[in-house]
Every structure is written in C-alpha cells, then in structure tokens.
Design an enzyme around this catalytic site. Structure first.
Site, PDB file in Angstrom:
ATOM      1  CE  LYS A 126      -6.365   0.738  10.767  1.00 53.10           C
ATOM      2  NZ  LYS A 126      -6.244   1.141   9.342  1.00 53.10           N
ATOM      3  CB  SER A 138      -2.964  -0.611   8.029  1.00 51.83           C
ATOM      4  OG  SER A 138      -4.046   0.310   7.932  1.00 51.83           O
ATOM      5  CB  SER A 167      -5.794   0.397   5.344  1.00 52.65           C
ATOM      6  OG  SER A 167      -4.408   0.567   5.162  1.00 52.65           O
TER       7      SER A 167
END
Lengths: 100, 434
Positions: free
Chosen positions: B32, B107, B131
């Site tokens: 990420k 997310s 997330s």
C-alpha cells in the site's frame, strides 16, 4: 466558536463562518463553494456524532509501561537524506516561507 | 487487466533475498502506498506526496524482502487512508476485479484488487477502521487486521496512530497468516509494539499459518445481534449460511450482545479525525511534499499548500477533527468518544469470557457502484459499522470470503481476543474449507 448558530430544530448547525474559522485554525484555505458544501455536510455529520451524548461515562484504565530506551546516540538520517525531499534548501537548512 | 483496474500507483521492484527460506520466498508482494519504500515514491494517494521519495523503508517491507518476497509495486488507496472505496485517491479510482463497475472497497483497495486480479501473491494494507477487511470482503480475498501492537508501524505514514495496524491481504487464509508470521514482532523503532514473551497468555512461538488447520470442533462462536441488524439481507443470508457450516464442522454458536457497538462509528470518526488533524499538520510544504507558489506569509503559504495538496475528504476530516478538539467541543465529542472506546473494549472483554471468536458480516453492504457514495460522506462512514469496533478495542480481526450474493463477494468477519490471531485464523480457515 461561541456564536454557534441554532437551526430550526434547536440542534447545533454549522454555518459558513464557522467552517471558515475552523479552516483558518487548521491552515487549510477553502474556496467559497467548498465552504458551503462543508457547512451542509458538517451539519449532518455532527448531528450524527451527537448520539455520543448517550454514552455512559466509562472508566478508562490504561495499562501503560515506560518503553523509553536509554539516551544513547544511534545512527540517524544524514543531513543530505533529510533535506532530499525539501522544495527549497540553503546551506544545509530547510527554507520556509517568510514569517510575516 | 493491470491498466483497467488501476491497482498500482507505482510499479517498481524491490528484490527479495534470493537465499531466504520461508513460505514467502519467491512470493510477489504489493505494498500500500502509505508504507514507506526507500527510493520508491510513496504518495499516500495524495497530490501532497506525489513526488515524495522516502529515505528509508518501513520495518514490514524489510521483513518481507528478508523473507524472500519481492515487492512488485505500490498500490492505490483512498487519500491518506481516508475512505471506504478507493475513490478519493489523487491517482484515480481502483476498480473491483470481480465487477469493474464497482468499487474494490477501501482504503486499501489497490492492495485487495492486486491480489484478486492475480497481480501479486500477497499485499500489505493498513487498517484504521476497516481498511484491510473492507476491500478484502469486496474483492473476495482474505484480509487480517492484527492486534494493536503486533505489527510495527515504523514507516507507515500516520493517519490515526492509536487505531491503525498494517495487515496482510492474500488469496487464502494460510497465505495471509504466513505473511503475518513474517511481519509480526516487536520493533525498537515502534514503541507501541509488544514483545509477545512479555504478554500474558500470548504464545511467542505461535505460527499463524499453522493455525489455518480448519479445526473448529469445540470452538465457541459468538453472534452479536447488533452487527447483523441493518445489514443488507443478501449479506446476512450468505454470512448465516457460512456460520451454519461452521456449526456443521463442530463449532458451537451462541448469541451475544455488544450494546456499545451502536456508538462505534461515531466514536471511531471523532477519534480518527482528531488524530488526523494533528498528524497531517506536518504537511506544510517545507520539509517534504507539495509546496504552493504562494508569496504570502508563513500561515498563508501553509494554507495554500494544503488547499492545493489535499483532496476534499482529507480536508473534511482535518476540519472536523480540528472542530472536535476545539475549545467548547472537546468534552462533547472527543471525551465522549474515548468513553465509547473504553465501553466497546469492555463489551468485547466480557464477550470473550464466554466465546472464542465473534462472527459477523465484514461489511453490511455489497460493493458500491463507482461514484455511488462519493457525494454523501456520512453514508460512506456508516458502511464501517462492523469493522470499526475491532480498531476501537485494539483487537485482531479477519475477513474471509463467505460466498457470493448476486454474483458479488460477501466477507465474513471474525474478531478474536487480544493477540488471539491463531483463533481467528483457525475459524476463518474452516469458513474457507466448506
């Protein structure tokens, strides 16, 4: 923040002035459209947060232990690496905007 | 496929140690884009950090490459982790590989989409209020949010420190657990990590991957009514069928009540926004990040830099956090949110006196269509109702595919007691086996 406007139902609403004040505190410039949009959305969101009033006072015991290490010098970033992402530097320092 | 779903912000390679012998040797890993990678830009999905190149790597990245895994790229995400759909990224939305008209969740949407599309074997996400678990559920893969303090946050660009943990996403429970084995463990660079040898009841020699044995005979699964009420009927039916299968495999189920979770979303957002308003104060354009061409003074320059660098959702959360901490509102919002957090924690502690794990839908809804929730932030926040309690209570949680409804993936969430990762991995592997 003391001049909170009251909406029809007596709940705290947020007006454009208040959004501008908070944006100023947070150092975020907003354009007028954003101010109006945020004022409407903040009203809804804060009204939803108001349900926290129903939460009973709860004992908060934190089980904390000291995790500090002895203050011994360790290798860190070089000055060059620390400055590498800065937009503007001079003689090994960051250059910020003018103060006034 | 890669270009279609927009899973990556940056495709770049960090070679793993070729001599390493571990279950992750030769695995590909997507990371990420809020997890620092030395020499590879790390944007947080934001214009603010579009050109930011970290001088060091996060502890978790070093641990993965030392275990032989090769990093293949940095994945797209909601800007600074603030979103449930991966649509708030400055680099465009990621699409769900299962149905490209729908969002992958967020997310960590790029991470889950990369795994679901076969572009990486494993991915790292970060989970502040769901997330990792939300995109895992929406993309039909497995995601683990570890106990607070199990995995180092050193090198994770902070959004809400007291809530967030880095966690793995993979195609199977065992692969995700194997990645957790590699990244878990205390780190002198993160003072909130715990040494499991010093934690009561924890087993420092636990292999999480070995716990994926599907053996749920005699396990007690708590079913909290509050996390089923209000969820989409199709989601509830799919999750209930998976739980019935656990019973068929020898698990016992029992209804429990967690009254505090009705306030979890409110408490989560107040605390997360308050912490965000403080954390994101560092982005002033001086030391790193975007800087405006402003010729104004210090304060004007900062305000213009932040106007240009941040998107709408980030501004919204910084402002609401500033508001919730400001004089006259601190007691009303922030203090009450901390009370709610302690209450959620107590509710779970009491539940774990009687049950081994707590099961629910991960998300109360099926994946949104692209654009569906963007203009209505409150609606997006409410989708986090089932995931935020684990963050507030610092507990481990996993999302595992429970099946499909209308052709879309449904995730089942299992929450365990503090440092009880083995129990949720075991139960999740039984869900997967059915």
């Amino acid at each position: 923040m003391s001049d909170t406007a009251a909406s029809d139902d007596g709940e705290a609403a947020v007006d454009a002035e208040e959004v501008r004040h908070v944006a100023d505190l947070a150092r975020v410039r907003l354009d007028d459209d954003e101010v109006d949009e945020f004022a409407a959305q903040f009203g809804d969101i804060l009204e939803y947060f108001d349900a926290l009033d129903e939460v009973p006072e709860t004992e908060r015991e934190e089980d904390l232990v000291n995790v500090m290490r002895p203050d011994e010098i360790e290798e860190g970033l070089s000055q060059e690496a620390a400055l590498a992402n800065a937009e503007e530097t001079e003689d090994g320092f960051f250059v910020g905007p003018k103060v006034s | 496929m890669a270009a279609d779903i927009n899973a990556f912000v940056t495709e770049a390679t960090i070679e793993g140690d070729a001599d390493a012998e571990s279950p992750l040797a030769d695995a590909t890993v997507a990371v990420k884009d809020n997890i620092s990678t030395a020499g590879i830009r790390t944007t947080c999905g934001s214009e603010m950090l579009a050109d930011y190149v970290p001088p060091y790597s996060a502890t978790v990245v070093d641990r993965l490459t030392e275990a032989g895994a090769t990093v293949v790229g940095k994945t797209n995400m909601d800007e600074f982790g603030m979103g449930t759909t991966t649509e708030t990224s400055a680099f465009g939305p990621t699409r769900n590989p299962v149905d490209t008209d729908r969002v992958p969740g967020g997310s960590s949407g790029g991470s889950a989409a990369a795994v679901a599309a076969g572009e990486a074997d494993v991915a790292l996400g970060s989970d502040t209020g769901g997330s990792v678990r939300c995109p895992a559920a929406f993309c039909g893969v497995v995601g683990i949010k570890p106990t607070y303090g199990l995995v180092s946050r050193y090198g994770l660009i902070a959004y809400a420190n007291s809530l967030e943990q880095i966690g793995p996403i993979a195609g199977t429970v065992e692969e995700a657990a194997a990645a957790l084995d590699v990244i878990a463990g205390d780190d002198p660079n993160d003072g909130t990590t715990r040494d499991l040898r010093e934690v009561d009841g924890a087993d420092p020699s636990t292999s999480y991957a070995a716990a994926a044995d599907g053996d749920v005979a005699g396990m007690t699964v708590g079913i909290p009514t509050e996390l089923f009420e209000g969820a989409d009927e199709r989601v509830v039916e799919t999750v209930e069928a998976a739980i019935a299968d656990l019973e068929a495999q020898g698990a016992e189920t029992t209804e429990i009540s967690l009254p505090s979770v009705e306030h979890a979303v409110q408490a989560y957002y107040v605390i997360a926004m308050a912490e965000a308003s403080s954390n994101l104060a560092r982005f002033d354009g001086v030391r790193y990040g975007h800087r405006s061409e402003s010729d104004g003074n210090w304060n004007e320059s900062f305000a213009e830099t932040r106007e240009e660098g941040f998107g709408a959702e980030v501004k919204r959360r910084i402002l609401l956090g500033t508001y919730a901490l400001s004089a006259g509102y601190h007691d009303k919002y922030y203090d009450k949110a901390q009370d709610a957090r302690a209450w959620v924690r107590r509710d779970f502690e009491e539940a774990f006196d009687d049950v081994d794990v707590v099961a629910s839908p991960t998300m109360p809804v099926l994946p949104f269509e692209l654009g569906e929730s963007l203009d209505d932030p409150l609606r997006m926040y409410l989708a986090d109702a089932n995931t935020t309690p684990a963050n507030l209570a610092n507990l481990p949680a996993i999302s595992v595919p429970a099946g499909e409804a209308d052709g879309l993936p449904v995730g089942l969430q299992l929450v365990g007691p503090k440092f009880g990762e083995a129990a949720i991995v075991r139960a999740a592997s039984a869900v997967e086996d059915r």
